[in-house]
Motif scaffolding. Sequence first.
Motif, short mmCIF file in Angstrom:
data_model
loop_
_atom_site.label_atom_id
_atom_site.label_comp_id
_atom_site.label_asym_id
_atom_site.label_seq_id
_atom_site.Cartn_x
_atom_site.Cartn_y
_atom_site.Cartn_z
N ARG A 126 8.67 16.91 -6.52
CA ARG A 126 8.35 17.07 -5.08
C ARG A 126 8.35 18.39 -4.64
O ARG A 126 7.32 18.67 -4.02
N GLY A 135 5.74 14.28 -3.50
CA GLY A 135 5.56 13.65 -4.82
C GLY A 135 4.14 13.44 -5.41
O GLY A 135 3.20 13.92 -4.71
N PHE A 137 9.56 6.31 -10.71
CA PHE A 137 9.51 5.70 -9.29
C PHE A 137 9.66 6.59 -8.05
O PHE A 137 8.90 6.49 -6.92
N TYR A 138 10.57 7.40 -8.10
CA TYR A 138 10.85 8.18 -6.88
C TYR A 138 10.08 9.62 -7.03
O TYR A 138 10.32 10.19 -5.81
N ARG A 160 7.17 9.82 -7.01
CA ARG A 160 5.63 9.54 -6.78
C ARG A 160 5.66 9.74 -5.02
O ARG A 160 6.50 9.41 -4.57
N ASP A 161 4.44 9.82 -4.83
CA ASP A 161 4.26 10.13 -3.20
C ASP A 161 4.21 8.43 -2.82
O ASP A 161 4.07 7.64 -3.55
N LEU A 162 4.43 8.52 -1.35
CA LEU A 162 4.42 7.12 -0.79
C LEU A 162 3.01 6.45 -1.20
O LEU A 162 1.93 7.37 -0.87
N ASP A 222 13.35 -0.47 -1.50
CA ASP A 222 12.44 0.73 -2.02
C ASP A 222 11.07 0.51 -2.64
O ASP A 222 10.26 1.14 -2.34
N GLY A 266 9.20 -0.73 0.61
CA GLY A 266 8.91 0.26 1.52
C GLY A 266 8.26 1.37 1.10
O GLY A 266 7.49 2.00 1.69
N ARG A 267 8.12 1.80 -0.35
CA ARG A 267 7.34 2.99 -0.66
C ARG A 267 5.98 2.73 -1.18
O ARG A 267 4.96 3.53 -1.28
N GLY A 273 2.32 1.28 -2.62
CA GLY A 273 1.60 1.71 -3.82
C GLY A 273 1.72 0.74 -5.08
O GLY A 273 1.87 -0.49 -4.89
#
Length: 362
Positions: free
Chosen positions: A242, A249, A267-268, A270-272, A294, A297-298, A300
Amino acid sequence: MSHEVSGVIAPGKGEPVRVETIVVPDPGPGEALVAVQACGVCHTDLHYREGGINNDFPFLLGHEAAGVVEAVGDGVTEVAPGDFVILNWRAVCGQCRACLRGRPWYCFNTHNAKQRMTLAATGQELSPALGIGAFAEKTLVAAGQCTKVDPAASPAVAGLLGCGVMAGIGAALNTGGVSRGDTVAVIGCGGVGDAAIVGSRLAGAAKIIAVDIDERKLVTAQRIGATHTVHSGEADVVEAVRELTGGFGADVVIEAVGRPETYRQAFYARDLAGTVVLVGVPTPEMKLELPLLDVFGRGGALKSSWYGDCLPSRDFPMLIDLYLQGRLDLGAFVTETIALDEVEQAFERMHGGNVLRSVVLF
C-alpha cells in the motif's frame, strides 16, 4: 515397432529418482512420437516424486520440454515429422462446452496419448508427468500436445514455455489482464512468480512490486523487471504494498506461492475493485478463511489461473517470436544445463532456492 530409450523415473513416494530403460511405442491414431531435445526441471516433477499429485507410481518425470516430431499416427494434421515443437499438458478437445463457447483455454476435456510407455525390464506401465514424461530421449504424446514454433529458438529456453514460464506470463497477461500503467504485486518470486513479473513488464505495468522472503530471489526479480521489492520477513507485506501504491494497494496481485497466509496478503494488498490471481499450487489439506463482508465490500475479482489460461497454439508461437526479437529474455530463467542423470541433484538445488531452472539437455 517400439523404441528403447533412457528416461528418469520416480519409483515410489519420496524415493530418489533414477535413470531406467523405457519402452516407447510407435504413435497410434492421434498421437505423436517426439525426440526430446531439452526439458526443464519443474517443481511439479518434485511434487510427483513426493506423492503430492497422486500415487500412480512409477512416474516418468519431466514435462517442460521442446523437441522434434519423429513420427505421427493416423489422423494427425497438427504437426508432421521434422517439426520443432513445444510440448504442453493441455491438448484441447475442441468439442467440450468451454471450447464450443470460444474459450478453449478452459477446455474441460484435455487429453493425452492413449498408449502407455513401460519399463523395459518388467513391462510395468509408467505414469507420465502431466501426460508428457519428457525426462526421456523420446516420448509419446497426443498430437494436440505438440505446438509447432520457429526452430530458430533454443530448445533449452523454448521448452520452459511448456509449464512454469507460461503459467507466470499467462497469469499476468491472460488471467490478470495487466495493462499499461497498472500497479502489480507478485508474491513469491520463484520461476512462476518471476515469469509473472516478466509478463507484467511486457504488458506495460508502471510499477511491479516483487515480494519474497529470500533476498536472493528479490535481487533476481529486480534484475528481470521488478521496480520495487518487499522482503516479507522484515516488513508487513500489505502495508508495504500500500505504501508503494499511494496508500491504495495494487491493481493486480499475483499469488505465486499457493498458501493461505500469502493468499490473504494478496487479498488485502490489492486496491478496491482490484484483481487477485492465484497461480501458486496449494496442497489438498489447505483451507482459506476470509470475512465474507470483506469479499463483498472490496469488490473486484478473485481468480485462479490454470496454466496461465494459455492457449498453446496462440501463445507459444507469439512468445517465441518475442524471444527471437530480443523482447523476451527467456534465457534469464535458465540457471544451468545438466545431463539426464543429474535430475536428483537438481531437485536438491531447487530445495535450497539456488536455481530458477535446471534444464536437461539431450
